[in-house]
Design an enzyme around this catalytic site. Sequence first.
Site, PDB file in Angstrom:
ATOM      1  N   GLU A 117       1.029  -1.437   0.075  1.00  0.00           N
ATOM      2  CA  GLU A 117      -0.091  -0.050   0.076  1.00  0.00           C
ATOM      3  C   GLU A 117       0.871   1.177  -0.065  1.00  0.00           C
ATOM      4  O   GLU A 117       1.921   1.380   0.621  1.00  0.00           O
ATOM      5  CB  GLU A 117      -1.116   0.012   1.122  1.00  0.00           C
ATOM      6  CG  GLU A 117      -1.888  -0.994   1.088  1.00  0.00           C
ATOM      7  CD  GLU A 117      -2.794  -1.031   2.222  1.00  0.00           C
ATOM      8  OE1 GLU A 117      -3.133   0.086   3.128  1.00  0.00           O
ATOM      9  OE2 GLU A 117      -3.537  -2.035   2.358  1.00  0.00           O
ATOM     10  N   ARG A 129      17.638  14.609 -11.182  1.00  0.00           N
ATOM     11  CA  ARG A 129      16.702  15.255 -11.604  1.00  0.00           C
ATOM     12  C   ARG A 129      16.360  16.242 -10.489  1.00  0.00           C
ATOM     13  O   ARG A 129      16.115  16.018  -9.281  1.00  0.00           O
ATOM     14  CB  ARG A 129      15.192  14.456 -12.053  1.00  0.00           C
ATOM     15  CG  ARG A 129      15.308  13.432 -12.981  1.00  0.00           C
ATOM     16  CD  ARG A 129      14.007  12.567 -13.143  1.00  0.00           C
ATOM     17  NE  ARG A 129      14.005  11.856 -14.320  1.00  0.00           N
ATOM     18  CZ  ARG A 129      13.729  11.713 -15.375  1.00  0.00           C
ATOM     19  NH1 ARG A 129      13.341  12.742 -15.826  1.00  0.00           N
ATOM     20  NH2 ARG A 129      13.921  10.771 -16.273  1.00  0.00           N
ATOM     21  N   HIS A 177      13.826  20.891  -8.156  1.00  0.00           N
ATOM     22  CA  HIS A 177      12.606  21.777  -9.029  1.00  0.00           C
ATOM     23  C   HIS A 177      11.444  22.365  -7.831  1.00  0.00           C
ATOM     24  O   HIS A 177      11.532  21.544  -6.928  1.00  0.00           O
ATOM     25  CB  HIS A 177      11.841  20.422 -10.016  1.00  0.00           C
ATOM     26  CG  HIS A 177      12.764  19.934 -10.807  1.00  0.00           C
ATOM     27  ND1 HIS A 177      12.496  18.459 -11.286  1.00  0.00           N
ATOM     28  CD2 HIS A 177      13.800  20.556 -11.633  1.00  0.00           C
ATOM     29  CE1 HIS A 177      13.175  18.541 -12.368  1.00  0.00           C
ATOM     30  NE2 HIS A 177      14.171  19.422 -12.580  1.00  0.00           N
ATOM     31  N   LYS A 191       3.960  17.183  -2.415  1.00  0.00           N
ATOM     32  CA  LYS A 191       4.319  16.170  -3.074  1.00  0.00           C
ATOM     33  C   LYS A 191       4.377  14.747  -2.156  1.00  0.00           C
ATOM     34  O   LYS A 191       4.650  14.904  -0.969  1.00  0.00           O
ATOM     35  CB  LYS A 191       5.608  16.095  -3.916  1.00  0.00           C
ATOM     36  CG  LYS A 191       5.640  16.983  -4.981  1.00  0.00           C
ATOM     37  CD  LYS A 191       6.906  17.141  -5.671  1.00  0.00           C
ATOM     38  CE  LYS A 191       6.873  18.050  -6.770  1.00  0.00           C
ATOM     39  NZ  LYS A 191       8.211  18.023  -7.663  1.00  0.00           N
ATOM     40  N   HIS A 232      12.550  19.948  -4.762  1.00  0.00           N
ATOM     41  CA  HIS A 232      12.910  18.572  -4.680  1.00  0.00           C
ATOM     42  C   HIS A 232      13.523  18.074  -5.942  1.00  0.00           C
ATOM     43  O   HIS A 232      13.559  18.695  -6.982  1.00  0.00           O
ATOM     44  CB  HIS A 232      11.443  17.949  -4.737  1.00  0.00           C
ATOM     45  CG  HIS A 232      11.490  16.474  -4.955  1.00  0.00           C
ATOM     46  ND1 HIS A 232      11.112  15.541  -5.818  1.00  0.00           N
ATOM     47  CD2 HIS A 232      11.687  15.649  -3.907  1.00  0.00           C
ATOM     48  CE1 HIS A 232      11.035  14.294  -5.767  1.00  0.00           C
ATOM     49  NE2 HIS A 232      11.470  14.275  -4.403  1.00  0.00           N
ATOM     50  N   TYR A 284       4.980   9.900  -8.050  1.00  0.00           N
ATOM     51  CA  TYR A 284       4.539  10.979  -7.131  1.00  0.00           C
ATOM     52  C   TYR A 284       3.277  11.666  -7.404  1.00  0.00           C
ATOM     53  O   TYR A 284       2.877  11.901  -8.435  1.00  0.00           O
ATOM     54  CB  TYR A 284       5.775  12.111  -7.022  1.00  0.00           C
ATOM     55  CG  TYR A 284       6.359  12.208  -8.451  1.00  0.00           C
ATOM     56  CD1 TYR A 284       6.117  13.320  -8.950  1.00  0.00           C
ATOM     57  CD2 TYR A 284       7.352  11.494  -8.907  1.00  0.00           C
ATOM     58  CE1 TYR A 284       6.775  13.916 -10.251  1.00  0.00           C
ATOM     59  CE2 TYR A 284       7.995  11.609 -10.175  1.00  0.00           C
ATOM     60  CZ  TYR A 284       7.638  13.013 -10.746  1.00  0.00           C
ATOM     61  OH  TYR A 284       8.134  13.389 -12.072  1.00  0.00           O
ATOM     62  N   LYS A 311      18.476  21.441 -19.254  1.00  0.00           N
ATOM     63  CA  LYS A 311      17.308  22.248 -18.282  1.00  0.00           C
ATOM     64  C   LYS A 311      17.994  22.177 -17.023  1.00  0.00           C
ATOM     65  O   LYS A 311      18.295  23.421 -16.529  1.00  0.00           O
ATOM     66  CB  LYS A 311      16.215  21.901 -18.538  1.00  0.00           C
ATOM     67  CG  LYS A 311      14.937  22.791 -17.746  1.00  0.00           C
ATOM     68  CD  LYS A 311      13.792  22.130 -18.035  1.00  0.00           C
ATOM     69  CE  LYS A 311      12.655  23.063 -17.133  1.00  0.00           C
ATOM     70  NZ  LYS A 311      11.505  22.255 -17.098  1.00  0.00           N
ATOM     71  N   ASP A 312      18.133  21.253 -16.605  1.00  0.00           N
ATOM     72  CA  ASP A 312      18.743  21.162 -14.825  1.00  0.00           C
ATOM     73  C   ASP A 312      20.104  21.786 -14.865  1.00  0.00           C
ATOM     74  O   ASP A 312      20.554  22.364 -13.546  1.00  0.00           O
ATOM     75  CB  ASP A 312      18.659  19.856 -14.320  1.00  0.00           C
ATOM     76  CG  ASP A 312      16.904  19.489 -13.903  1.00  0.00           C
ATOM     77  OD1 ASP A 312      16.251  20.533 -13.954  1.00  0.00           O
ATOM     78  OD2 ASP A 312      16.842  18.233 -13.511  1.00  0.00           O
TER      79      ASP A 312
END
Length: 192
Positions: free
Chosen positions: A42, A68, A71, A80, A127, A140, A175-176
């Site tokens: 779960e 990643r 952000h 989140k 994050h 997420y 981009k990052d």
Amino acid sequence: NIKKKYYSKTWSKIMKIKTTRFKNLKVFQGKSHLDNRGAFRELFSKNSIKEFNGVFWCMSKSKKNVIRGLHIQKKVNQAKYVSVVKGKIYDVVVDLRKKSKTFGKCFTIILSQKNSKSLYIPKGFAHGFMGMDKENYVVYGNSNYRSKKNELGIMWNDKDLGINWPARRPLVSKKDRNNLAFKEFCKRHIKN
């Protein structure tokens, strides 16, 4: 009503919630049930985080050493709930809530299929994460939809944050790689 009470009791036995020194940032310790057919776990119950309404759920797949982040959506901020369904990640959040006692501090944790941990990140945090296994599937939930025009980022290797990523040669998107330094982010986006 009886069904709801039963579910709450069952959930609390399956999922243990741990607080952190960061206000409202919580670690959920789940349990995987294994048998000869496979596994069952779960991931989330609305009863466990009353303030979280996950309206936008995503999944990402990352290779080993992919970073990643970090952000955040500034104007349309998101809380989140992050969990790993296959693999292992080094998960990082940075507190950007100006009035918080932990403003500018980082929290790191390993989330994996094996340890069955999940992380609830309230609004106001940047994050990011790094894949640690060959394949890493991250699920997420977000409290708001993605808003491309409100997307911002902080450099994954910012010297002031000093995050100790467990990779020598990480793979980072173009981009990052162009995200802001922490001080520059604060100067532009944190109101005095």
